[in-house]
Design a protein around this motif. Structure first.
Motif, PDB file in Angstrom:
ATOM      1  N   THR A   1     -31.417  -2.391  -6.633  1.00  0.00           N
ATOM      2  CA  THR A   1     -30.219  -1.601  -6.950  1.00  0.00           C
ATOM      3  C   THR A   1     -29.452  -1.229  -5.689  1.00  0.00           C
ATOM      4  O   THR A   1     -28.227  -1.372  -5.616  1.00  0.00           O
ATOM      5  CB  THR A   1     -30.614  -0.324  -7.714  1.00  0.00           C
ATOM      6  OG1 THR A   1     -31.357  -0.684  -8.878  1.00  0.00           O
ATOM      7  CG2 THR A   1     -29.378   0.459  -8.124  1.00  0.00           C
ATOM      8  N   GLY A   2     -30.184  -0.768  -4.668  1.00  0.00           N
ATOM      9  CA  GLY A   2     -29.522  -0.397  -3.422  1.00  0.00           C
ATOM     10  C   GLY A   2     -28.901  -1.583  -2.714  1.00  0.00           C
ATOM     11  O   GLY A   2     -27.815  -1.481  -2.122  1.00  0.00           O
ATOM     12  N   LEU A   3     -29.569  -2.734  -2.800  1.00  0.00           N
ATOM     13  CA  LEU A   3     -29.080  -3.932  -2.106  1.00  0.00           C
ATOM     14  C   LEU A   3     -27.755  -4.404  -2.690  1.00  0.00           C
ATOM     15  O   LEU A   3     -26.799  -4.681  -1.959  1.00  0.00           O
ATOM     16  CB  LEU A   3     -30.136  -5.030  -2.192  1.00  0.00           C
ATOM     17  CG  LEU A   3     -29.935  -6.270  -1.320  1.00  0.00           C
ATOM     18  CD1 LEU A   3     -31.277  -6.796  -0.842  1.00  0.00           C
ATOM     19  CD2 LEU A   3     -29.220  -7.369  -2.085  1.00  0.00           C
ATOM     20  N   ILE A   4     -27.681  -4.501  -4.019  1.00  0.00           N
ATOM     21  CA  ILE A   4     -26.453  -5.013  -4.631  1.00  0.00           C
ATOM     22  C   ILE A   4     -25.321  -3.990  -4.540  1.00  0.00           C
ATOM     23  O   ILE A   4     -24.157  -4.339  -4.734  1.00  0.00           O
ATOM     24  CB  ILE A   4     -26.676  -5.429  -6.098  1.00  0.00           C
ATOM     25  CG1 ILE A   4     -27.061  -4.233  -6.957  1.00  0.00           C
ATOM     26  CG2 ILE A   4     -27.713  -6.530  -6.178  1.00  0.00           C
ATOM     27  CD1 ILE A   4     -27.184  -4.563  -8.442  1.00  0.00           C
ATOM     28  N   GLN A   5     -25.666  -2.729  -4.232  1.00  0.00           N
ATOM     29  CA  GLN A   5     -24.645  -1.713  -4.017  1.00  0.00           C
ATOM     30  C   GLN A   5     -24.165  -1.682  -2.569  1.00  0.00           C
ATOM     31  O   GLN A   5     -23.294  -0.891  -2.231  1.00  0.00           O
ATOM     32  CB  GLN A   5     -25.181  -0.335  -4.419  1.00  0.00           C
ATOM     33  CG  GLN A   5     -25.369  -0.167  -5.923  1.00  0.00           C
ATOM     34  CD  GLN A   5     -25.992   1.172  -6.282  1.00  0.00           C
ATOM     35  OE1 GLN A   5     -26.407   1.933  -5.401  1.00  0.00           O
ATOM     36  NE2 GLN A   5     -26.063   1.461  -7.572  1.00  0.00           N
ATOM     37  N   GLY A   6     -24.770  -2.531  -1.726  1.00  0.00           N
ATOM     38  CA  GLY A   6     -24.327  -2.632  -0.346  1.00  0.00           C
ATOM     39  C   GLY A   6     -24.975  -1.660   0.613  1.00  0.00           C
ATOM     40  O   GLY A   6     -24.455  -1.427   1.709  1.00  0.00           O
TER      41      GLY A   6
END
Length: 420
Positions: free
Chosen positions: A93-98
């Motif tokens: 989740t954190g990764l795809i949110q940048g």
């Protein structure tokens, strides 16, 4: 009915076969397409980590239908604790949110050699891969990021160039990720990881992410996880990925199998007539940049440029639409950097329009699959009980000269093959 047998069904009988067959353990993704003609639809079986996935394109009565039936990695995550599942979900989740912290933690996870963390890493990669493919489909099948490999001899000015070049790209609205591979010591196993230290301005830029990674003795200076790190960076929203490799040698062939464009950076005072640069390395380059073309080095830079222009004319072209070019740049004065970016965009546009870029990426995935298989097979061979017992004894005989290396290797292979 099993999957291989199902794949032999004509598309008009596919749904009937599906209804008659107990496919509870299997999961499919269906996609419609207006380009489907008669005959068997293109099927791409994907069997990894217990995830069975097949893409079908169906066109029924002129009406496009898109059926999406996809199961999560439930079968593969059943053994994970709630804490581990929450950990993977948090990273994804954190990764795809940048979020840069989640990207850094994700790359650390895939670089881990711990068996449990390897399993977690593969689940994370699979989730990111599904997300990445969905975004590519929304982008009309075009790649979301431009992958560029950079290499050159020590002292060519790679880090200085990346800092100036990276700042220029971030100022133009791009998000840049730099994967810098540093050589590890064969004696201590340590690595300086000094590339990030050299890029002081770029490392403070919130639109740039620099990740130095040790080779850990990997042949070619490109770590086995570099390809997976590229995927995570693209999932994190970075549209330009730079991979800086170690020196000049085997690394060029390794990095060329994971990037869209390979750039060779060479200093102007590197010797005469392609001194120390092998023909095979020059053949891999899509663009040759002569660095440090300023001050007293302008004259030798022009001479080296002329020599490489002549040399490239004698080499066989690897692309039908692109001929490798030689340019002069200076990261100190900024001369030639903008023109270099224009050449890179021209290369990307031509390769996309001709279809060579997508074909190249497909081929790269196959190459890296076999590279990972070779590494896994070697590790399996080394850890086999019978082989592991005989390795110390045979190594002593080889060191003492009582046994030739070839015969010792044959004995170990026979011990491996004769296992129950």
């Amino acid at each position: 009915m099993n999957i291989p047998k199902l794949l032999q069904h004509p598309h008009q009988h596919f749904l009937k076969g599906l209804l008659r067959s107990p496919f509870r353990p299997y999961h499919f993704i269906f996609h419609s397409s207006a380009h489907l003609g008669s005959g068997m639809p293109p099927a791409q079986p994907f069997n990894s980590l217990g995830l069975h996935c097949t893409k079908w394109m169906l066109l029924s009565n002129g009406l496009k239908r898109k059926l999406c039936v996809q199961t999560t990695l439930k079968e593969h995550t059943e053994g994970f604790s709630d804490k581990e599942q929450r950990f993977v979900d948090k990273l994804y989740t954190g990764l795809i949110q940048g979020q840069r912290a989640c990207l850094a933690e994700g790359i650390t996870l895939i670089e881990s050699t711990h068996s449990r963390k390897k399993e977690l890493a593969q689940v994370l990669l699979q989730k990111v891969l599904v997300y990445h493919r969905e975004r590519e489909q929304l982008n009309k099948g075009k790649p979301l990021a431009f992958r560029v490999g950079l290499s050159g001899p020590p002292g060519a000015g790679k880090s200085t160039f990346i800092e100036y070049f990276g700042k220029m790209l971030t100022e133009r609205g791009h998000k840049l990720s730099v994967l810098a591979v540093d050589p590890s010591s064969c004696t201590s196993g340590g690595s300086l990881l000094g590339d990030k230290t050299r890029m002081t301005e770029l490392s403070r830029d919130m639109n740039a992410y620099i990740r130095p990674s040790p080779t850990r003795g990997t042949l070619g200076g490109v770590t086995r996880t570099t390809n997976e790190a590229i995927l995570l960076c693209e999932g994190g929203g970075y549209d330009i990925i730079l991979i800086e490799t170690v020196g000049v040698g085997q690394s060029e062939f390794a990095v060329a199998d994971m990037v869209d464009m390979f750039i060779l950076l060479l200093p102007p005072a590197g010797g005469d007539e392609l001194q120390g640069i092998k023909r095979g390395i020059i053949e891999m380059a899509d663009l040759v940049a002569i660095t440090k073309s300023d001050g007293d080095l302008i004259v030798p830079a022009r001479r080296i440029q002329a020599e490489y222009v002549s040399a490239l004319k004698l080499l066989r072209r690897r692309s039908k639409v692109w001929r490798p070019k030689v340019i002069r740049i200076s990261a100190r004065s900024g001369e030639g950097i903008t023109e270099m970016w224009d050449k890179m965009k021209e290369f990307q546009d031509l390769m996309l329009a001709s279809g060579e870029l997508s074909a190249k990426r497909q081929k790269q995935q196959k190459v890296w699959m076999w590279n990972l298989i070779q590494e896994s097979v070697l590790e399996h061979f080394r850890t086999h009980p019978t082989v592991r017992e005989q390795i110390p004894l045979l190594e002593k005989k080889v060191l003492s000269g009582a046994l030739s290396p070839g015969l010792a290797a044959d004995l170990l292979l026979k011990a491996f093959q004769s296992r129950d």
